[in-house]
Scaffold this motif. Structure first.
Motif, PDB file in Angstrom:
ATOM      1  N   THR A   4      -5.718   1.409  -3.006  1.00 53.86           N
ATOM      2  CA  THR A   4      -4.319   1.747  -2.738  1.00 53.86           C
ATOM      3  C   THR A   4      -4.081   1.990  -1.260  1.00 53.86           C
ATOM      4  N   THR A   5      -4.954   2.783  -0.643  1.00 55.23           N
ATOM      5  CA  THR A   5      -4.814   3.055   0.793  1.00 55.23           C
ATOM      6  C   THR A   5      -4.932   1.773   1.596  1.00 55.23           C
ATOM      7  N   ARG A   6      -5.909   0.940   1.232  1.00 52.07           N
ATOM      8  CA  ARG A   6      -6.086  -0.335   1.935  1.00 52.07           C
ATOM      9  C   ARG A   6      -4.871  -1.233   1.767  1.00 52.07           C
ATOM     10  N   GLY A   7      -4.297  -1.250   0.558  1.00 51.73           N
ATOM     11  CA  GLY A   7      -3.103  -2.048   0.326  1.00 51.73           C
ATOM     12  C   GLY A   7      -1.928  -1.577   1.150  1.00 51.73           C
ATOM     13  N   CYS A   8      -1.767  -0.254   1.271  1.00 53.46           N
ATOM     14  CA  CYS A   8      -0.681   0.301   2.085  1.00 53.46           C
ATOM     15  C   CYS A   8      -0.845  -0.078   3.551  1.00 53.46           C
ATOM     16  N   LEU A   9      -2.070   0.020   4.054  1.00 50.58           N
ATOM     17  CA  LEU A   9      -2.318  -0.323   5.451  1.00 50.58           C
ATOM     18  C   LEU A   9      -2.071  -1.806   5.716  1.00 50.58           C
ATOM     19  N   LEU A  10      -2.474  -2.660   4.782  1.00 51.80           N
ATOM     20  CA  LEU A  10      -2.249  -4.095   4.946  1.00 51.80           C
ATOM     21  C   LEU A  10      -0.762  -4.427   4.954  1.00 51.80           C
ATOM     22  N   ALA A  11       0.003  -3.836   4.016  1.00 53.90           N
ATOM     23  CA  ALA A  11       1.445  -4.083   3.973  1.00 53.90           C
ATOM     24  C   ALA A  11       2.125  -3.557   5.231  1.00 53.90           C
ATOM     25  N   ALA A  12       1.684  -2.392   5.703  1.00 50.70           N
ATOM     26  CA  ALA A  12       2.268  -1.822   6.918  1.00 50.70           C
ATOM     27  C   ALA A  12       2.005  -2.720   8.124  1.00 50.70           C
ATOM     28  N   LEU A  13       0.769  -3.201   8.266  1.00 53.47           N
ATOM     29  CA  LEU A  13       0.440  -4.087   9.386  1.00 53.47           C
ATOM     30  C   LEU A  13       1.276  -5.355   9.344  1.00 53.47           C
ATOM     31  N   ALA A  14       1.428  -5.939   8.165  1.00 56.00           N
ATOM     32  CA  ALA A  14       2.213  -7.168   8.037  1.00 56.00           C
ATOM     33  C   ALA A  14       3.640  -6.951   8.507  1.00 56.00           C
ATOM     34  N   CYS A  15       4.259  -5.847   8.093  1.00 53.67           N
ATOM     35  CA  CYS A  15       5.657  -5.605   8.439  1.00 53.67           C
ATOM     36  C   CYS A  15       5.832  -5.244   9.911  1.00 53.67           C
ATOM     37  N   GLY A 285       3.336   6.724  -2.422  1.00 54.97           N
ATOM     38  CA  GLY A 285       2.431   7.690  -3.027  1.00 54.97           C
ATOM     39  C   GLY A 285       2.812   8.063  -4.433  1.00 54.97           C
ATOM     40  N   ALA A 286       3.780   7.302  -5.025  1.00 53.27           N
ATOM     41  CA  ALA A 286       4.232   7.633  -6.373  1.00 53.27           C
ATOM     42  C   ALA A 286       3.083   7.549  -7.354  1.00 53.27           C
ATOM     43  N   PRO A 287       2.843   8.621  -8.117  1.00 55.67           N
ATOM     44  CA  PRO A 287       1.744   8.597  -9.053  1.00 55.67           C
ATOM     45  C   PRO A 287       2.117   7.887 -10.331  1.00 55.67           C
ATOM     46  N   GLY A 288       1.140   7.754 -11.186  1.00 55.51           N
ATOM     47  CA  GLY A 288       1.442   7.211 -12.509  1.00 55.51           C
ATOM     48  C   GLY A 288       0.746   5.907 -12.771  1.00 55.51           C
ATOM     49  N   ARG A 289       0.483   5.671 -14.012  1.00 57.15           N
ATOM     50  CA  ARG A 289      -0.218   4.451 -14.402  1.00 57.15           C
ATOM     51  C   ARG A 289       0.575   3.202 -14.078  1.00 57.15           C
ATOM     52  N   ALA A 290       1.915   3.262 -14.152  1.00 60.30           N
ATOM     53  CA  ALA A 290       2.742   2.083 -13.891  1.00 60.30           C
ATOM     54  C   ALA A 290       2.664   1.647 -12.449  1.00 60.30           C
ATOM     55  N   ALA A 291       2.189   2.557 -11.559  1.00 59.76           N
ATOM     56  CA  ALA A 291       2.139   2.214 -10.139  1.00 59.76           C
ATOM     57  C   ALA A 291       1.053   1.186  -9.845  1.00 59.76           C
ATOM     58  N   ARG A 292       0.076   1.070 -10.764  1.00 59.29           N
ATOM     59  CA  ARG A 292      -0.984   0.113 -10.506  1.00 59.29           C
ATOM     60  C   ARG A 292      -0.508  -1.301 -10.792  1.00 59.29           C
ATOM     61  N   PRO A 293      -0.753  -2.262  -9.874  1.00 56.11           N
ATOM     62  CA  PRO A 293      -0.368  -3.652 -10.114  1.00 56.11           C
ATOM     63  C   PRO A 293      -1.289  -4.276 -11.146  1.00 56.11           C
ATOM     64  N   ARG A 294      -1.058  -3.994 -12.419  1.00 57.58           N
ATOM     65  CA  ARG A 294      -1.971  -4.398 -13.476  1.00 57.58           C
ATOM     66  C   ARG A 294      -2.203  -5.904 -13.502  1.00 57.58           C
ATOM     67  N   SER A 295      -1.170  -6.676 -13.191  1.00 62.88           N
ATOM     68  CA  SER A 295      -1.278  -8.126 -13.321  1.00 62.88           C
ATOM     69  C   SER A 295      -1.893  -8.796 -12.109  1.00 62.88           C
ATOM     70  N   LEU A 296      -2.229  -8.002 -11.052  1.00 56.66           N
ATOM     71  CA  LEU A 296      -2.718  -8.601  -9.821  1.00 56.66           C
ATOM     72  C   LEU A 296      -4.034  -7.968  -9.405  1.00 56.66           C
ATOM     73  N   PRO A 297      -5.130  -8.218 -10.116  1.00 55.77           N
ATOM     74  CA  PRO A 297      -6.414  -7.649  -9.730  1.00 55.77           C
ATOM     75  C   PRO A 297      -6.837  -8.137  -8.356  1.00 55.77           C
ATOM     76  N   VAL A 298      -7.500  -7.258  -7.609  1.00 52.99           N
ATOM     77  CA  VAL A 298      -7.825  -7.562  -6.220  1.00 52.99           C
ATOM     78  C   VAL A 298      -8.729  -8.769  -6.098  1.00 52.99           C
ATOM     79  N   ASP A 299      -9.667  -8.940  -7.021  1.00 52.72           N
ATOM     80  CA  ASP A 299     -10.652 -10.003  -6.862  1.00 52.72           C
ATOM     81  C   ASP A 299     -10.249 -11.287  -7.569  1.00 52.72           C
ATOM     82  N   GLU A 300      -8.991 -11.399  -7.997  1.00 51.10           N
ATOM     83  CA  GLU A 300      -8.568 -12.589  -8.729  1.00 51.10           C
ATOM     84  C   GLU A 300      -8.068 -13.649  -7.765  1.00 51.10           C
ATOM     85  N   GLY A 301      -8.559 -14.872  -7.885  1.00 49.18           N
ATOM     86  CA  GLY A 301      -7.976 -16.003  -7.174  1.00 49.18           C
ATOM     87  C   GLY A 301      -8.514 -16.243  -5.797  1.00 49.18           C
ATOM     88  N   ALA A 302      -9.171 -15.256  -5.180  1.00 50.55           N
ATOM     89  CA  ALA A 302      -9.700 -15.476  -3.845  1.00 50.55           C
ATOM     90  C   ALA A 302     -10.721 -14.404  -3.530  1.00 50.55           C
TER      91      ALA A 302
END
Length: 310
Positions: A4-15, A285-302
């Motif tokens: 999650t932290t890594r994803g936030c940093l990547l999105a922040a850098l992109a923007c 930082g919103a908590p909860g199970r729904a916050a996880r991108p269930r359909s987009l696993p990190v190691d899928e596709g690349a």
């Protein structure tokens, strides 16, 4: 560092990279729009293809026609169309107008993505998105416009939303790098077609030294690094929370504008930046199970990039 932290940093850098690109855009005012987009996306595609990983051709062949249609729409709406809408809006509106409308993208995505997924919007993400939109407005203010300028600004908002939402179903089979390479190739073809249609034989010319530098920055830094980081971040934290970071675009633009003498950074920009930061912190930082991108696993596709393997 967790995903999650890594994803936030990547999105922040992109923007942040996209926000800084508006400074480069100011150096391309005299270059044909479609020709510039064609050069940018062609070069970016060529740079991204070697990074696509093994099995890229097989993954592309496995795509269904509707997925290719989605990729074409993503490139047309979220890339070529978005840039064209911003340019058209600024013909009759001050730049702040499309900027403010685009700053509302986190709110739209925070509502639209859950509805498409059959669930209710999360309160924390929606509250953070509203705070980000207010912060973006504070950073940029509101400028003069007419009906056409406002209409094109709404189109720019649609393009920003489409860049995130349309990518969700194709991010899993392609992965961030192959998805970025593919949409850049498609966008290059669409830009060439638009140039021939709108500008005829004058759609492409040799750029001068300043224009070449700006185009190289747009292609290598903003598109290659920015797109891959954006989709890697979205893969980890989902489209709703990733789009919150688009509020950093006007902040980065406001911070870099004084470097080339096209703007200033004052109290309003500082307050707006703080509001954007608070909104991003609240929503991402919103908590909860729904916050996880269930359909987009990190190691899928690349496979991850080298620095991601550590």
């Amino acid at each position: 560092m967790n995903a999650t932290t890594r994803g936030c940093l990547l999105a922040a850098l992109a923007c942040v990279l996209v926000g800084g690109s508006f400074t480069a855009n100011s150096l391309l005012g005299d270059y044909p729009y479609a020709g510039g987009q064609f050069l940018r996306y062609t070069l970016a595609c060529l740079l991204l293809v070697p990074l696509a990983g093994p099995g890229a051709a097989a993954r592309l062949r496995s795509l269904a026609p509707r997925q290719w249609a989605r990729l074409a729409l993503l490139a047309a709406v979220g890339m070529v169309g978005f840039n064209l809408a911003v340019l058209a809006a600024e013909r009759t509106a001050e730049p702040a107008v499309p900027g403010v409308l685009v700053g509302c993208a986190p709110v739209v995505v925070a509502v639209l993505v859950p509805l498409l997924d059959g669930r209710r919007p999360r309160r924390a993400v929606l509250s953070g998105a509203l705070l980000v939109a207010v912060g973006a407005f504070t950073v940029q203010g509101w400028g003069r416009t007419d009906g056409a300028g406002l209409g094109w600004s709404v189109c720019a908002l649609a393009g920003e939303v489409g860049f995130a939402v349309l990518a969700v179903p194709v991010l899993r089979p392609l992965g961030p790098r192959l998805l970025s390479a593919t949409v850049c190739g498609v966008a290059a073809l669409e830009s060439a077609a638009a140039g021939l249609l709108l500008d005829g034989t004058g759609w492409l010319r040799r750029p001068d030294a300043t224009e070449t530098t700006a185009l190289l920055w747009q292609a290598a830094i903003v598109t290659v690094i920015g797109f891959v980081c954006w989709y890697m971040g979205m893969q980890r934290i989902g489209a709703e929370r990733a789009t919150l970071f688009s509020g950093l675009i006007p902040v980065a633009a406001a911070c870099t504008a004084p470097l080339v003498g096209t703007g200033s950074y004052g109290l309003a920009q500082a307050v707006g930046s703080a509001l954007v930061g608070a909104g991003v912190a609240l929503g991402s930082g919103a908590p909860g199970r729904a916050a996880r991108p269930r359909s987009l696993p990190v190691d899928e596709g690349a496979r991850p990039l080298a620095h991601e393997r550590e």
